[in-house]
Design an enzyme around this catalytic site. Structure first.
Site, short mmCIF file in Angstrom:
data_model
loop_
_atom_site.label_atom_id
_atom_site.label_comp_id
_atom_site.label_asym_id
_atom_site.label_seq_id
_atom_site.Cartn_x
_atom_site.Cartn_y
_atom_site.Cartn_z
N HIS A 195 0.84 -1.20 0.00
CA HIS A 195 0.00 0.00 0.00
C HIS A 195 0.88 1.26 0.00
O HIS A 195 0.67 2.17 -0.80
CB HIS A 195 -0.91 -0.03 1.24
N GLU A 196 1.89 1.27 0.88
CA GLU A 196 2.74 2.48 1.00
C GLU A 196 3.62 2.67 -0.23
O GLU A 196 3.79 3.79 -0.71
CB GLU A 196 3.58 2.42 2.27
ZN ZN Z 1 -2.51 5.26 1.87
#
Ligand code: ZN
Length: 182
Positions: free
Chosen positions: A153-154
């Site tokens: 996600h990051e």
């Molecule tokens: Zn995010």
């Protein structure tokens, strides 16, 4: 100290830009940014401090979310084995991944998305990430399950990608049949 007002949301087109690689040594400003990002996450998970400063809880934050188009991510969380992970990665890159996929049953959330999004985000179950720490030491790290999801996600943020870009309702039955929901 970073506050909610410093976090840009998905209406801001800068969140969709590709971030730049950092070079070492980091500038004092870049080192401060790394510390501030990690501090935000720690404070946001402390009920008292979160309330005091009005912080929305998060386990990960990428520099473009605070309007700095730099390839840097901060993570502060506890995994399924109660192990704490608290670190900043500079220039992280996924160098290999499993075929097997996983997903969060309740869907993902994001400090830059201020509303609920229905749907699941398929992620690789296991990834190997190459990165540097803030002092320029090279790291090779393996993540699985929840931590793998957080890292994907990051790292997506560094390429201007948001979790809901991966949501495809038509494919969800197939993903749920094949991938491990956690
Ligand atoms: Zn995010």
């Amino acid at each position: 100290m970073l506050m909610m007002k410093d976090i840009i949301d998905d209406k801001n087109p800068r969140l969709r830009e590709k971030s730049e690689l950092l070079t070492f040594p980091l500038t004092p400003e870049q080192k401060t940014l790394a510390e501030d990002m990690l501090t935000y996450l720690k404070y946001s998970q402390d009920d008292e401090l979160a309330q005091k400063y009005g912080l929305r809880a998060g386990v990960g934050l990428a520099a473009p979310q605070v309007n700095q188009l730099l390839r840097m991510v901060a993570i502060h969380t506890i995994d399924e084995n109660e192990k704490e992970h608290s670190f900043v990665l500079v220039n992280p890159k996924i160098v290999s991944h499993s075929e097997e996929k996983t997903y969060l049953r309740d869907g993902e959330g994001c400090l830059s998305v201020n509303y609920d999004v229905e749907g699941i985000t398929p992620r690789f179950s296991r990834i190997t990430v190459e990165a540097f720490d803030v002092d320029g030491n090279k790291l090779s790290l393996r993540f699985r399950d929840f931590m793998a999801i957080v890292l994907q996600h990051e790292i997506d943020h560094l390429d201007g990608v948001l979790f809901y870009d991966h949501i495809n309702p038509k494919l969800e039955p197939m993903i749920k049949a094949k991938a491990k929901g956690i």
